[in-house]
Design an enzyme around this catalytic site. Sequence first.
Site, PDB file in Angstrom:
ATOM      1  N   HIS A 208       0.858  -1.182   0.000  1.00 52.57           N
ATOM      2  CA  HIS A 208       0.000   0.000   0.000  1.00 52.57           C
ATOM      3  C   HIS A 208       0.898   1.238   0.000  1.00 52.57           C
ATOM      4  O   HIS A 208       1.380   1.667   1.045  1.00 52.57           O
ATOM      5  CB  HIS A 208      -0.904   0.021   1.238  1.00 52.57           C
ATOM      6  CG  HIS A 208      -1.903  -1.090   1.298  1.00 52.57           C
ATOM      7  ND1 HIS A 208      -3.025  -1.113   0.498  1.00 52.57           N
ATOM      8  CD2 HIS A 208      -1.958  -2.214   2.065  1.00 52.57           C
ATOM      9  CE1 HIS A 208      -3.735  -2.202   0.776  1.00 52.57           C
ATOM     10  NE2 HIS A 208      -3.107  -2.885   1.714  1.00 52.57           N
TER      11      HIS A 208
ATOM     12  N   GLY B 149      -7.393 -21.750  11.581  1.00 50.09           N
ATOM     13  CA  GLY B 149      -6.831 -21.352  12.866  1.00 50.09           C
ATOM     14  C   GLY B 149      -5.476 -20.705  12.747  1.00 50.09           C
ATOM     15  O   GLY B 149      -4.636 -20.820  13.646  1.00 50.09           O
ATOM     16  N   GLY B 150      -5.236 -20.005  11.645  1.00 46.80           N
ATOM     17  CA  GLY B 150      -3.953 -19.353  11.433  1.00 46.80           C
ATOM     18  C   GLY B 150      -3.760 -18.131  12.309  1.00 46.80           C
ATOM     19  O   GLY B 150      -4.638 -17.728  13.078  1.00 46.80           O
TER      20      GLY B 150
ATOM     21  N   ASN C 105       0.889 -13.541  -4.749  1.00 46.62           N
ATOM     22  CA  ASN C 105       0.897 -14.722  -3.902  1.00 46.62           C
ATOM     23  C   ASN C 105       1.328 -15.919  -4.733  1.00 46.62           C
ATOM     24  O   ASN C 105       0.897 -16.080  -5.874  1.00 46.62           O
ATOM     25  CB  ASN C 105      -0.504 -14.962  -3.312  1.00 46.62           C
ATOM     26  CG  ASN C 105      -0.622 -16.293  -2.598  1.00 46.62           C
ATOM     27  OD1 ASN C 105      -1.004 -17.296  -3.185  1.00 46.62           O
ATOM     28  ND2 ASN C 105      -0.284 -16.299  -1.327  1.00 46.62           N
TER      29      ASN C 105
ATOM     30  N   ARG D 102       1.787 -20.189  -3.870  1.00 50.05           N
ATOM     31  CA  ARG D 102       1.546 -21.146  -2.801  1.00 50.05           C
ATOM     32  C   ARG D 102       1.581 -22.579  -3.351  1.00 50.05           C
ATOM     33  O   ARG D 102       1.325 -22.823  -4.536  1.00 50.05           O
ATOM     34  CB  ARG D 102       0.201 -20.877  -2.131  1.00 50.05           C
ATOM     35  CG  ARG D 102      -0.981 -20.914  -3.075  1.00 50.05           C
ATOM     36  CD  ARG D 102      -2.261 -20.406  -2.426  1.00 50.05           C
ATOM     37  NE  ARG D 102      -3.369 -20.415  -3.366  1.00 50.05           N
ATOM     38  CZ  ARG D 102      -3.662 -19.422  -4.197  1.00 50.05           C
ATOM     39  NH1 ARG D 102      -2.915 -18.328  -4.190  1.00 50.05           N
ATOM     40  NH2 ARG D 102      -4.686 -19.504  -5.026  1.00 50.05           N
TER      41      ARG D 102
ATOM     42  N   HIS E 233      -0.638  -6.757  -5.164  1.00 45.32           N
ATOM     43  CA  HIS E 233      -0.729  -8.002  -4.407  1.00 45.32           C
ATOM     44  C   HIS E 233      -0.143  -9.124  -5.245  1.00 45.32           C
ATOM     45  O   HIS E 233      -0.318  -9.166  -6.468  1.00 45.32           O
ATOM     46  CB  HIS E 233      -2.198  -8.317  -4.079  1.00 45.32           C
ATOM     47  CG  HIS E 233      -2.436  -9.743  -3.701  1.00 45.32           C
ATOM     48  ND1 HIS E 233      -3.015 -10.652  -4.568  1.00 45.32           N
ATOM     49  CD2 HIS E 233      -2.150 -10.433  -2.565  1.00 45.32           C
ATOM     50  CE1 HIS E 233      -3.098 -11.831  -3.980  1.00 45.32           C
ATOM     51  NE2 HIS E 233      -2.579 -11.735  -2.762  1.00 45.32           N
TER      52      HIS E 233
END
Length: 306
Positions: free
Chosen positions: A100, A262-263, A112, A114, A110
């Site tokens: 930003h 649950g990160g 990513n 993975r 952005h």
Amino acid sequence: MNPSAPDPDAVRAWLLNFQARLCAALEAEDGGQIFRADAWERPEGGGGESRVLADGPVLEKAGVNFSDVRGLTLPPSATERRPQLAGKPFRAMGVSVVVHPRNPYAPTSHMNVRFLSAGEEGGEPLWWFGGGFDLTPHYGFAEDARHWHQCAYDACEPFDADLYPKFKDWCDRYFFIKHRGETRGIGGLFFDDFNEPGFEPCFGFARAVGEAYLSAYLPILARRKLAPYGERERAWQLIRRGRYAEFNLVYDRGTHFGLQSGGRTESILMSMPPLARWEYDHHPAPGSPEADLLENFLKPRNWLDA
């Protein structure tokens, strides 16, 4: 060893190196602040390192996260397209970056990449790559959009000429704010469930997409970071950041995966802008640069021929 079998250790090593290089490049462009590194562990297995740069002269906030987590059960966001993997153990790793900038004329970006493996099929683990990059300008510049999409095309072309139009279209459809009826930005690339034609080519493609992000974004940031601006441009930037936050919280699969599994909340919400603004029923003045963004840039189009 099966040459087509996945090599998670190789993916992890590249991701860690890539995270370090991303941070170094962004620090150099900012020229004032450095990234704070915050290592963390996940009780169920694995962990990661979040790196955040804040209050820089160029970058109001930038985050570059690495994670390598394990779990006993895939969350719903990951099994929506693969229901046969519901309830299966998994390992997920990746690097995610969100930038930003302070200047309203410099776009948010952005990226990513993975890698995820889960369960087995025929004695072999099921695995796939995903990722991409997208650009969210607050003011539209055709030369920036052409450059961004040219880099996306160049990353795909050595692997398969059909990948760019396929993954560009997927990006346009994915980064769409349904309740607003508008795209989040000008798109780029988005891919998921990518495991053909085998591990090495897919890993090579994921690396190419990640590396292309730097060549796509840094020239745009350098070109716009010192442009003069005033209160009007800043107010519009904050309104558009509000749209960015809405998408990430309501629709983004990565955000949902992190929260459902649950990160670490601070790392998951790293993508949120430092400041945002909501104005009731706001409409830019007709004929203004702000209106031009909505009317001409936040529409899926062929930017390579623009």
